[in-house]
Write a protein that holds these residues in place. Structure first.
Motif, mmCIF file in Angstrom:
data_model
loop_
_atom_site.group_PDB
_atom_site.id
_atom_site.type_symbol
_atom_site.label_atom_id
_atom_site.label_comp_id
_atom_site.label_asym_id
_atom_site.label_seq_id
_atom_site.Cartn_x
_atom_site.Cartn_y
_atom_site.Cartn_z
ATOM 1 N N ALA A 119 75.855 96.605 103.301
ATOM 2 C CA ALA A 119 76.891 95.716 102.672
ATOM 3 C C ALA A 119 78.357 97.013 102.839
ATOM 4 C CB ALA A 119 77.871 95.015 101.662
ATOM 5 N N GLY A 120 78.462 98.615 102.596
ATOM 6 C CA GLY A 120 79.024 99.521 102.784
ATOM 7 C C GLY A 120 80.232 98.695 102.016
ATOM 8 N N LYS A 121 81.433 99.067 102.463
ATOM 9 C CA LYS A 121 82.559 99.114 101.859
ATOM 10 C C LYS A 121 82.902 97.844 100.709
ATOM 11 C CE LYS A 121 85.813 102.562 103.783
ATOM 12 N NZ LYS A 121 86.753 102.378 104.788
ATOM 13 N N LYS A 122 82.403 96.836 101.283
ATOM 14 C CA LYS A 122 82.741 95.899 100.678
ATOM 15 C C LYS A 122 81.627 95.212 99.416
ATOM 16 C CE LYS A 122 82.133 92.781 104.928
ATOM 17 N NZ LYS A 122 82.529 91.782 105.635
ATOM 18 N N ALA A 123 80.307 96.193 99.176
ATOM 19 C CA ALA A 123 79.728 96.345 97.393
ATOM 20 C C ALA A 123 80.237 97.494 97.180
ATOM 21 C CB ALA A 123 77.852 96.464 98.674
ATOM 22 N N GLU A 124 81.363 98.103 97.311
ATOM 23 C CA GLU A 124 81.241 99.552 96.849
ATOM 24 C C GLU A 124 81.795 99.587 95.470
ATOM 25 O OE1 GLU A 124 82.096 103.344 96.174
ATOM 26 O OE2 GLU A 124 82.288 102.768 98.714
ATOM 27 N N LYS A 125 82.169 98.143 95.173
ATOM 28 C CA LYS A 125 82.042 97.546 93.218
ATOM 29 C C LYS A 125 80.840 97.907 92.293
ATOM 30 C CE LYS A 125 86.591 94.820 92.848
ATOM 31 N NZ LYS A 125 87.731 93.919 92.481
ATOM 32 N N PHE A 126 79.442 96.592 92.996
ATOM 33 C CA PHE A 126 78.550 96.948 93.213
ATOM 34 C C PHE A 126 78.124 98.825 92.981
ATOM 35 C CE2 PHE A 126 78.871 93.473 94.445
ATOM 36 C CZ PHE A 126 78.631 92.063 94.126
ATOM 37 N N LYS A 127 78.252 99.287 93.751
ATOM 38 C CA LYS A 127 77.533 100.274 93.480
ATOM 39 C C LYS A 127 77.977 101.427 92.770
ATOM 40 C CE LYS A 127 77.516 105.338 96.567
ATOM 41 N NZ LYS A 127 78.079 106.244 95.544
ATOM 42 N N ASN A 128 79.318 100.685 91.787
ATOM 43 C CA ASN A 128 79.962 101.976 90.985
ATOM 44 C C ASN A 128 79.232 102.112 89.750
ATOM 45 O OD1 ASN A 128 81.744 103.127 92.524
ATOM 46 N ND2 ASN A 128 83.169 101.705 92.302
ATOM 47 N N ILE A 129 78.901 100.349 90.078
ATOM 48 C CA ILE A 129 78.114 99.496 88.826
ATOM 49 C C ILE A 129 77.616 100.570 88.416
ATOM 50 C CG2 ILE A 129 77.297 97.754 87.800
ATOM 51 C CD1 ILE A 129 79.554 95.784 89.447
ATOM 52 N N PHE A 130 76.457 100.542 89.627
ATOM 53 C CA PHE A 130 74.317 100.985 88.910
ATOM 54 C C PHE A 130 74.957 102.255 88.501
ATOM 55 C CE2 PHE A 130 73.562 97.160 91.486
ATOM 56 C CZ PHE A 130 72.620 96.605 90.816
ATOM 57 N N ASP A 131 75.916 102.888 89.643
ATOM 58 C CA ASP A 131 75.983 104.250 89.378
ATOM 59 C C ASP A 131 76.528 104.721 87.693
ATOM 60 O OD1 ASP A 131 75.641 105.473 91.650
ATOM 61 O OD2 ASP A 131 77.140 105.430 91.914
ATOM 62 N N ALA A 132 77.005 103.780 86.927
ATOM 63 C CA ALA A 132 77.548 103.807 85.916
ATOM 64 C C ALA A 132 76.745 103.437 84.607
ATOM 65 C CB ALA A 132 79.344 103.156 85.783
ATOM 66 N N GLY A 133 75.508 101.996 85.786
ATOM 67 C CA GLY A 133 74.516 101.739 85.130
ATOM 68 C C GLY A 133 73.304 103.205 84.303
ATOM 69 N N SER A 134 72.948 103.750 85.758
ATOM 70 C CA SER A 134 72.553 104.854 85.533
ATOM 71 C C SER A 134 72.410 105.756 84.952
ATOM 72 C CB SER A 134 72.147 105.650 86.889
ATOM 73 O OG SER A 134 71.300 106.818 87.117
ATOM 74 N N GLN A 135 73.926 106.432 84.367
ATOM 75 C CA GLN A 135 74.948 107.159 83.752
ATOM 76 C C GLN A 135 73.974 106.597 82.700
ATOM 77 O OE1 GLN A 135 75.246 110.486 84.750
ATOM 78 N NE2 GLN A 135 74.889 110.228 87.119
ATOM 79 N N THR A 136 73.781 105.008 82.164
ATOM 80 C CA THR A 136 74.413 105.024 80.876
ATOM 81 C C THR A 136 73.195 104.898 80.189
ATOM 82 O OG1 THR A 136 76.811 103.541 81.570
ATOM 83 C CG2 THR A 136 75.270 102.674 79.501
ATOM 84 N N MET A 137 72.071 104.675 81.118
ATOM 85 C CA MET A 137 71.253 104.650 81.001
ATOM 86 C C MET A 137 69.932 105.756 80.020
ATOM 87 S SD MET A 137 70.163 101.538 79.918
ATOM 88 C CE MET A 137 68.424 102.398 79.505
ATOM 89 N N TYR A 138 70.532 106.655 81.075
ATOM 90 C CA TYR A 138 70.376 108.326 81.144
ATOM 91 C C TYR A 138 70.919 109.023 79.472
ATOM 92 C CZ TYR A 138 69.227 113.070 81.328
ATOM 93 O OH TYR A 138 68.952 114.150 81.256
ATOM 94 N N LYS A 139 72.530 108.146 79.176
ATOM 95 C CA LYS A 139 72.709 108.648 77.821
ATOM 96 C C LYS A 139 72.014 107.896 76.939
ATOM 97 C CE LYS A 139 77.110 109.828 79.615
ATOM 98 N NZ LYS A 139 77.234 111.241 79.252
ATOM 99 N N VAL A 140 71.305 106.584 76.811
ATOM 100 C CA VAL A 140 70.674 106.045 76.156
ATOM 101 C C VAL A 140 69.812 106.924 75.970
ATOM 102 C CG1 VAL A 140 69.455 103.817 75.657
ATOM 103 C CG2 VAL A 140 71.985 103.479 76.367
ATOM 104 N N THR A 141 68.984 106.746 76.603
ATOM 105 C CA THR A 141 67.999 108.067 76.774
ATOM 106 C C THR A 141 67.949 108.985 75.932
ATOM 107 O OG1 THR A 141 66.655 107.032 78.603
ATOM 108 C CG2 THR A 141 65.847 108.955 77.995
#
Length: 395
Positions: free
Chosen positions: A155-177
């Motif tokens: 999806a490219g740039k159209k899905a940039e927000k989703f990419k950022n969400i999952f990047d943030a989610g990955s970082q958040t879950m790592y902190k939770v861990t």
């Protein structure tokens, strides 16, 4: 005080408490069980976010097709080979032979019927991905995450927000861990103390055999598989490689986290091995999530170990299924401390084996997890060097 130091103190304290109070120390066993539950709680969302984040980091579809496909091929093949080596070592050394647990009747457990290959493939694909997430079906979560990650990339740039969400989610879950792992010294103390109190020191002889088998499998992967890849594919000096790698191993041993070691891994790959930034920044983050050579070797050894405890001789077809399962599960293993514990429970359940022994293994897991993480990250670097040579991506 570093977390690893606290865990080792907890390990020693658990032995001491178990020896002093014996069966009475079982009163603190729920603390150890709570630790295992906390890990199980976070593993599915962590795998979900980290896999999607790793795939979307590829950037564009052309990169995904060429370098991405080659990277995944290296990671999956080396992981499968590591599983084969783990099975061979475990069957040769037989670490589970002679291991007796009073609470388990030997020979009272039967292996599940071997499913057809077509059934295995179909069962990997979720009909309802949300149901897979709720039930914690790791296989189906992995498959859904891969497809979703590819879709976001397309999806490219159209899905940039989703990419950022999952990047943030990955970082958040790592902190939770990391928060959960702060409880690990108490959890390890409780697990070891209750184990020693219930079984006495007799548990450490068989567990010692298990630890030795696990490390022999890891050393074999390094000396045989990695050395051959370095010499004939990457064409990198084996002597120089093992002279440089201790810079990374010092971090992997202390953090037991592929993701936590990632900044050091990328720096060493670029500065010491001369890999171009665009390749290192792609293959190594993906490897920290998906390339788990150490984990799959351990999962294979652990499964054979449990089967031997119950006197079960796994047939060749069952071993082949074990390699497939360990490879798929290890690909989805989180690159964080302690992630392999709950994955072992999941694998044993899938193979029809009881997970009673995991209370004991969890108590000594920190000792072997240092090796798992070091092997995982070493595999990331070796595969990256091989790809860099084939794509001419050295500086």
């Amino acid at each position: 005080m570093q977390l690893s130091t606290k865990v080792f103190i907890g390990f020693a304290l658990g032995i001491l408490l178990g020896l002093i109070f014996k069966e009475k120390i079982l009163i603190i066993k729920p603390l150890g069980d709570l630790f295992l539950r906390l890990i199980k709680m976070i593993v599915v969302p962590l795998v979900f976010f980290s896999i999607i984040s790793g795939i979307t980091s590829m950037g564009d579809i052309q990169k995904l097709k060429k370098v991405g496909t080659k990277t995944l091929l290296y990671y999956i093949v080396t992981t499968g080979i590591a599983g084969i080596i783990g099975i061979i070592v475990a069957r040769t050394l037989k670490p589970g032979t002679g291991f007796v647990l009073d609470q388990v009747a030997k020979g009272s457990v039967e292996m599940k019927a071997i499913p057809k290959f077509s059934e295995v493939i179909l069962n990997m694909v979720p009909i309802n991905p949300f149901e897979a997430l709720v039930k914690g079906d790791l296989m189906q979560v992995i498959i859904f995450s891969i497809f979703l990650g590819i879709g976001i990339t397309l999806a490219g740039k159209k899905a940039e927000k989703f990419k950022n969400i999952f990047d943030a989610g990955s970082q958040t879950m790592y902190k939770v861990t990391n928060i959960v792992m702060e409880f690990s010294p108490i959890g390890v103390t409780a697990l070891i103390a209750s184990s020693v109190g219930e079984y006495g020191l007799k548990i450490f002889g068989p567990l010692g055999k298990f630890i030795i088998a696990d490390y022999i499998a890891m050393i074999t992967v390094i000396l045989v598989l990695y050395s051959l890849m370095l010499k004939f594919i990457a064409k990198v000096s084996i002597k120089d490689f093992y002279r440089i790698m201790p810079k990374i191993w010092a971090v992997t041993a202390s953090t037991t986290s592929s993701s936590g070691t990632l900044p050091v891994t990328i720096k060493v790959a670029e500065e010491d091995f001369g890999v171009k930034e665009e390749l290192a920044s792609f293959t190594l983050p993906l490897g920290a999530t998906m390339n788990m050579n150490g984990a799959v070797g351990y999962l294979a050894v652990a499964t054979i170990f449990v089967a031997q405890i119950y006197g079960i001789d796994m047939p060749i077809a069952q071993q082949a299924m074990l390699i497939l399962m360990t490879t798929m599960i290890a690909v989805g293993a989180p690159g964080i401390p302690g992630g392999g514990i709950v994955l072992t429970v999941m694998l044993l359940g899938t193979m029809g084996l009881p997970a009673d022994i995991m209370g004991l293994i969890a108590g000594i897991y920190r000792i072997i997890d240092m090796g798992h993480t070091s092997l995982n990250v070493t595999g990331d670097v070796v595969s990256t060097l091989c790809i860099a040579r084939s794509e001419n991506m050295f500086k």
